[in-house]
Design an enzyme around this catalytic site. Structure first.
Site, PDB file in Angstrom:
ATOM      1  N   ASN A   1     -17.884  92.323 -21.723  1.00 22.53           N
ATOM      2  CA  ASN A   1     -17.238  91.674 -20.578  1.00 22.53           C
ATOM      3  C   ASN A   1     -17.012  90.205 -20.949  1.00 22.53           C
ATOM      4  O   ASN A   1     -17.956  89.542 -21.387  1.00 22.53           O
ATOM      5  CB  ASN A   1     -18.156  91.780 -19.336  1.00 22.53           C
ATOM      6  CG  ASN A   1     -17.425  91.476 -18.043  1.00 22.53           C
ATOM      7  OD1 ASN A   1     -16.601  90.559 -17.982  1.00 22.53           O
ATOM      8  ND2 ASN A   1     -17.728  92.221 -16.995  1.00 22.53           N
ATOM      9  N   PRO A   2     -15.787  89.705 -20.799  1.00 30.09           N
ATOM     10  CA  PRO A   2     -15.559  88.304 -21.179  1.00 30.09           C
ATOM     11  C   PRO A   2     -16.225  87.312 -20.231  1.00 30.09           C
ATOM     12  O   PRO A   2     -16.338  86.129 -20.545  1.00 30.09           O
ATOM     13  CB  PRO A   2     -14.032  88.162 -21.123  1.00 30.09           C
ATOM     14  CG  PRO A   2     -13.554  89.275 -20.252  1.00 30.09           C
ATOM     15  CD  PRO A   2     -14.564  90.379 -20.356  1.00 30.09           C
TER      16      PRO A   2
ATOM     17  N   HIS B   1     -14.797 107.403  -8.760  1.00 27.64           N
ATOM     18  CA  HIS B   1     -14.068 106.951  -7.562  1.00 27.64           C
ATOM     19  C   HIS B   1     -12.755 107.695  -7.363  1.00 27.64           C
ATOM     20  O   HIS B   1     -11.909 107.246  -6.605  1.00 27.64           O
ATOM     21  CB  HIS B   1     -13.832 105.441  -7.626  1.00 27.64           C
ATOM     22  CG  HIS B   1     -15.103 104.644  -7.546  1.00 27.64           C
ATOM     23  ND1 HIS B   1     -15.187 103.289  -7.765  1.00 27.64           N
ATOM     24  CD2 HIS B   1     -16.381 105.034  -7.269  1.00 27.64           C
ATOM     25  CE1 HIS B   1     -16.436 102.875  -7.630  1.00 27.64           C
ATOM     26  NE2 HIS B   1     -17.187 103.920  -7.336  1.00 27.64           N
TER      27      HIS B   1
HETATM   28  N1  APR Z   1     -12.157  93.409 -20.729  1.00 32.55           N
HETATM   29  C1  APR Z   1     -13.392  93.655 -20.216  1.00 32.55           C
HETATM   30  N2  APR Z   1     -13.788  93.213 -18.999  1.00 32.55           N
HETATM   31  C2  APR Z   1     -12.910  92.515 -18.265  1.00 32.55           C
HETATM   32  C3  APR Z   1     -11.610  92.217 -18.726  1.00 32.55           C
HETATM   33  C4  APR Z   1     -11.239  92.697 -20.027  1.00 32.55           C
HETATM   34  N3  APR Z   1     -10.035  92.464 -20.528  1.00 32.55           N
HETATM   35  N4  APR Z   1     -10.972  91.491 -17.769  1.00 32.55           N
HETATM   36  C5  APR Z   1     -11.827  91.371 -16.742  1.00 32.55           C
HETATM   37  N5  APR Z   1     -13.003  91.980 -17.029  1.00 32.55           N
HETATM   38  C6  APR Z   1     -14.193  92.104 -16.191  1.00 32.55           C
HETATM   39  C7  APR Z   1     -14.391  91.016 -15.175  1.00 32.55           C
HETATM   40  O1  APR Z   1     -15.089  89.929 -15.757  1.00 32.55           O
HETATM   41  C8  APR Z   1     -15.218  91.725 -14.106  1.00 32.55           C
HETATM   42  O2  APR Z   1     -16.601  91.631 -14.398  1.00 32.55           O
HETATM   43  O3  APR Z   1     -14.019  93.280 -15.416  1.00 32.55           O
HETATM   44  C9  APR Z   1     -14.790  93.181 -14.231  1.00 32.55           C
HETATM   45  C10 APR Z   1     -13.957  93.693 -13.078  1.00 32.55           C
HETATM   46  O4  APR Z   1     -14.735  93.688 -11.917  1.00 32.55           O
HETATM   47  P1  APR Z   1     -14.248  94.399 -10.566  1.00 32.55           P
HETATM   48  O5  APR Z   1     -12.830  94.021 -10.297  1.00 32.55           O
HETATM   49  O6  APR Z   1     -15.272  94.137  -9.525  1.00 32.55           O
HETATM   50  O7  APR Z   1     -14.182  95.932 -10.979  1.00 32.55           O
HETATM   51  P2  APR Z   1     -15.269  97.076 -10.893  1.00 32.55           P
HETATM   52  O8  APR Z   1     -16.606  96.604 -11.359  1.00 32.55           O
HETATM   53  O9  APR Z   1     -14.660  98.256 -11.554  1.00 32.55           O
HETATM   54  O10 APR Z   1     -15.322  97.330  -9.334  1.00 32.55           O
HETATM   55  C11 APR Z   1     -15.937  98.456  -8.848  1.00 32.55           C
HETATM   56  O11 APR Z   1     -14.849  98.209  -6.691  1.00 32.55           O
HETATM   57  O12 APR Z   1     -12.704  97.657  -5.966  1.00 32.55           O
HETATM   58  C12 APR Z   1     -13.681  98.653  -5.989  1.00 32.55           C
HETATM   59  O13 APR Z   1     -13.523 101.001  -6.147  1.00 32.55           O
HETATM   60  C13 APR Z   1     -13.120  99.804  -6.772  1.00 32.55           C
HETATM   61  O14 APR Z   1     -13.892 100.927  -8.738  1.00 32.55           O
HETATM   62  C14 APR Z   1     -13.798  99.668  -8.129  1.00 32.55           C
HETATM   63  C15 APR Z   1     -15.155  99.106  -7.745  1.00 32.55           C
END
Ligand code: APR
Length: 246
Positions: A217-218, A121
């Protein structure tokens, strides 16, 4: 901490020959980098994601979108890689190849020392021309916080080098990520909700091609069905335990 899942995952990773890591925003949560949606707080809570992160939104109000990214850029520059990023960087020494496919734009994997990082991204610390001239710039220093600067090559606005809503991913990067998913024997998926495609399709692809899929993932995610092993813990707590000698 689910020690049984950790022990099993350690054994799977120790036997891996072609591991691939896929990370999302949760990877950087313990570094204090808010996810895109979590960052929509305070002054920004009244804005739609599409208004702040789309070519149309930028064209409609370049200073607004530039200001939002300037604030996030400052947050990323203040953040430090966490124990999970560092564990992945060290883990590369155990394998011939250790590619990390990330949806994060914060550059923290590279700052932790990982060398083979596919930033699907983009990267918030880079800028590029909003027009067609192809200018790119890697240096986040001296970027103004108010109006976006003009492209030194063609005079158009500069914009952050991230993938916005409605935009395609870099085709070369995506193809390599898909090939890695197709050919890996273990995919370690860390901190992603699994709702944003095409990245969210990679674990399923790896699994169908015969790889073991391990999720850290928690919380539950859309990818849990694809997992052979689920580690319900955070990146900074779980990842050091997955690779380091007991
Ligand atoms: N360790 C591991 N996982 C975690 C932690 C942690 N400390 N804290 C939160 N999470 C998990 C959450 O449970 C959730 O499943 O991280 C995930 C974050 O999800 P999103 O915010 O949807 O992030 P992501 O999957 O990277 O989103 C994809 O969406 O916003 C757009 O382009 C942006 O790259 C991003 C894409």
């Amino acid at each position: 901490m689910d020690m049984q899942a950790i022990t099993l995952a350690r054994a799977v990773l120790a036997a891996a020959r072609r591991p691939v890591v896929l990370t999302g925003a949760g990877m950087s949560a313990e570094s204090g980098v808010p996810t895109f949606r979590d960052a929509l707080t305070g002054l920004w809570s009244n804005f739609d994601p599409e208004r702040l992160a789309s070519p149309e939104g930028f064209a409609a109000d370049p200073p607004l979108v530039w200001g939002w990214y300037s604030e996030r850029r400052r947050g990323v520059l203040r953040a430090q890689p966490n124990a999970g990023h560092l564990a992945l960087a060290r883990a590369a020494a155990y394998f011939e190849q250790f590619p990390i496919v990330t949806q994060n734009v914060d550059g923290l994997h590279a700052r932790a020392g990982s060398l083979d990082v596919l930033e699907l991204h983009g990267n918030i610390l880079r800028t590029k021309c909003f027009g067609e001239c192809g200018f790119r710039c890697d240096d986040p220093k001296d970027l103004p916080a108010g109006e976006p600067p003009a492209c030194p090559r063609c005079g158009q606005w500069l914009r952050p080098d991230v993938v916005w809503f409605g935009e395609l991913l870099d085709a070369v990067l995506l193809e390599r990520a898909e090939q890695l998913a197709q050919c890996c024997d273990v995919m370690l998926v860390v901190g992603t909700s699994g709702v944003v495609y095409p990245a969210a399709a990679l674990p399923g692809r790896a699994r169908r091609a015969g790889a073991q899929v391990i999720i850290v993932n928690p919380h539950p995610s859309e990818l849990d069905d694809q997992a052979h092993l689920l580690i319900r813990d955070t990146a900074a707590r779980a990842l050091p335990m997955l690779f380091e000698p007991a």
